[in-house]
Write a protein that holds these residues in place. Structure first.
Motif, short mmCIF file in Angstrom:
data_model
loop_
_atom_site.label_atom_id
_atom_site.label_comp_id
_atom_site.label_asym_id
_atom_site.label_seq_id
_atom_site.Cartn_x
_atom_site.Cartn_y
_atom_site.Cartn_z
N THR A 189 41.71 28.04 26.07
CA THR A 189 42.93 28.41 26.70
C THR A 189 42.90 28.35 28.02
O THR A 189 42.12 28.73 28.70
N LEU A 190 43.78 27.52 28.21
CA LEU A 190 44.15 27.23 29.90
C LEU A 190 45.49 27.18 30.20
O LEU A 190 46.48 27.38 29.44
N ALA A 429 41.68 28.11 34.22
CA ALA A 429 41.47 29.09 33.05
C ALA A 429 40.88 30.50 33.76
O ALA A 429 40.50 31.35 33.04
N TYR A 432 41.88 34.05 31.89
CA TYR A 432 41.73 34.37 30.68
C TYR A 432 40.17 34.60 30.53
O TYR A 432 39.39 33.67 30.67
#
Length: 457
Positions: A189-190, A429, A432
């Motif tokens: 996730t980025l 990222a 997150y």
């Protein structure tokens, strides 16, 4: 590991002649031992020079970081193994003349465009790159078996390592970048951030999943497939659920890239025929081209590729400060460029490759110069020229070693538009608390239009 060959006729399965290599004075004389004998001896297992430079400013490679050094924790955090390093010196617009020979034209253009704010903090060189033993073993096999096909647009005899550990031309270096080891698969996730000239920015958060050919369970023996890719927008809400699907061939001249888009508002999957070459990259606000993803990807057929040799250049490296989860986007995104206090530069040897647009071909970049790290085959800096031979954009890849999986990768890649003062980052990222996931197997059925429709919902 099974070899990957392109789907070409037997008459096309021959080594492409790349012509004479334009050798710069900095290139060393040809070695007397064969490449396979040198790997692990005078060369590292993936083809870099093992020894340091004569000035002592680049050390010898001694194996890179061990898997336990700087390893990612379950919450996604990562300790900086070089936290005690101090800045050796800082390059600014005032003193850059003494370092000019170790800077790219694009870096010099950044100093000219932002003389009061752009700077480069230079740290001790740490040759941190390391790979699993399987990659080293595959590279030795590739040294004997891998060849270029179809004028350099395809590869034969490849296993999952460096394709050409001792390259003889520019195309082989570029293929090493495009085929380099990235953990076989990755789920991360980025964010993609578009920064305006005044420092305002907007962010798109995505979940991206890549499966390279070794991790695809039902791949045919003679497949032309390099990887399967899908990316889903999580934020902002107005875009949430949009999915991009890509089937990436090795030889994209023989078999063009296939791409689809799922738009939740329409609840339909559509073919996306223009995710290639100089068409704008997805959600990039026209700040980079489709073939700028991962610095460069796709078919190399529009350019003549010339290997200029090797050079010692200050490049972004060991960028653990940019990965620090305590940093916010506001800490990183500054007007004109990312926060220079968080960027780390080191002196490394790079392969220099110039790509000049062929006669009769069209692309927004008339020329590109690539500076590719010898220890990772990662394109670290790309100077991008317009049709008037003026530097238009500069791409910088801020590298990091992802352990314990031993994957050299990026914190982020940044493309600076020198004309508008805007830029785009892809890969940050920090926000997150979720680790990257490597080593997941997948089936081709996970990457069908029907599958991304379900995923988008």
């Amino acid at each position: 590991m099974k070899p990957v060959n392109t789907l070409l006729s037997s008459t096309a399965r021959r080594l492409a002649l790349a012509g004479m290599i334009a050798l710069a004075p900095m290139v060393q004389a040809s070695p007397t031992l064969s490449t396979i004998d040198q790997l692990g001896q005078s060369l590292t297992p993936i083809g870099a020079e093992r020894e340091g430079n004569s000035a002592g400013t680049i050390p010898a490679w001694t194996g890179g970081l061990k898997p336990e050094q700087g390893a990612m924790q379950p919450d996604g955090n990562m300790a900086n193994p070089f936290a005690s390093d101090e800045v050796l010196f800082t390059i600014t617009a005032e003193n850059l003349e003494q370092y000019r020979h170790q800077l790219t034209p694009g870096q010099l253009a950044m100093f000219k465009r932002y003389p009061d704010s752009f700077k480069m903090n230079v740290f001790p060189t740490r040759r941190s790159a390391s790979y699993p033993d399987s990659v080293y073993e595959a590279t030795r096999r590739n040294a004997e078996t891998t060849t270029l096909l179809d004028g350099g647009n395809g590869i034969a005899g490849l296993v999952n390592g460096v394709a050409f550990p001792e390259p003889e031309n520019g195309l082989e270096v570029i293929w090493n970048h495009m085929l380099r080891y990235r953990g076989d698969s990755m789920d991360l996730t980025l964010s993609q951030v578009i920064a305006e000239a005044n420092g305002d920015y907007r962010e798109i958060i995505k979940q991206t999943i890549w499966n390279f050919f070794p991790s695809i369970t039902d791949l045919e023996e003679e497949s032309n497939l390099l990887f399967l890719y899908k990316s889903k927008v999580l934020e902002p809400v107005r875009m949430a659920g949009e999915v991009t699907l890509v089937h990436e061939p090795i030889d994209q001249v023989a078999e063009p890239r296939r791409a689809w888009k799922y738009l939740p508002g329409q609840r339909r999957v559509r073919r996306a025929p223009n995710v290639a070459y100089d068409n704008p990259a997805t959600s990039s606000d026209n700040l980079k081209t489709s073939d700028n993803l991962d610095m460069f990807n796709g078919a190399p057929d529009k350019y003549e590729w010339t290997l200029k040799g090797k050079q010692e250049i200050f490049i972004p490296y060991n960028s653990y400060a940019l990965y620090d989860k305590s940093r916010s986007n506001a800490d990183i995104i500054h007007p004109g460029h990312i926060n220079p206090e968080l960027a780390r530069y080191e002196l490394h040897r790079v392969w220099v490759v110039e790509a000049a647009l062929k006669d009769g071909q069209r692309h927004v970049y008339g020329k590109r110069t690539f500076y590719i790290d010898e220890d990772t085959w990662q394109a670290s800096i790309i100077d991008l020229y317009d049709s008037r031979d003026q530097i238009w954009r500069v791409g910088m890849a801020h590298a990091i070693q992802l352990n314990p999986q031993q994957v050299p990768w990026l914190v982020t890649e940044v493309f600076y538009d020198l004309y508008s003062g805007r830029y785009i980052t892809n890969g940050i990222a920090n926000s997150y608390q979720k680790p990257l996931i490597f080593g997941q197997l997948a089936s081709k059925s996970d990457y069908t239009p029907a599958a991304i429709r379900r995923w988008g919902r």
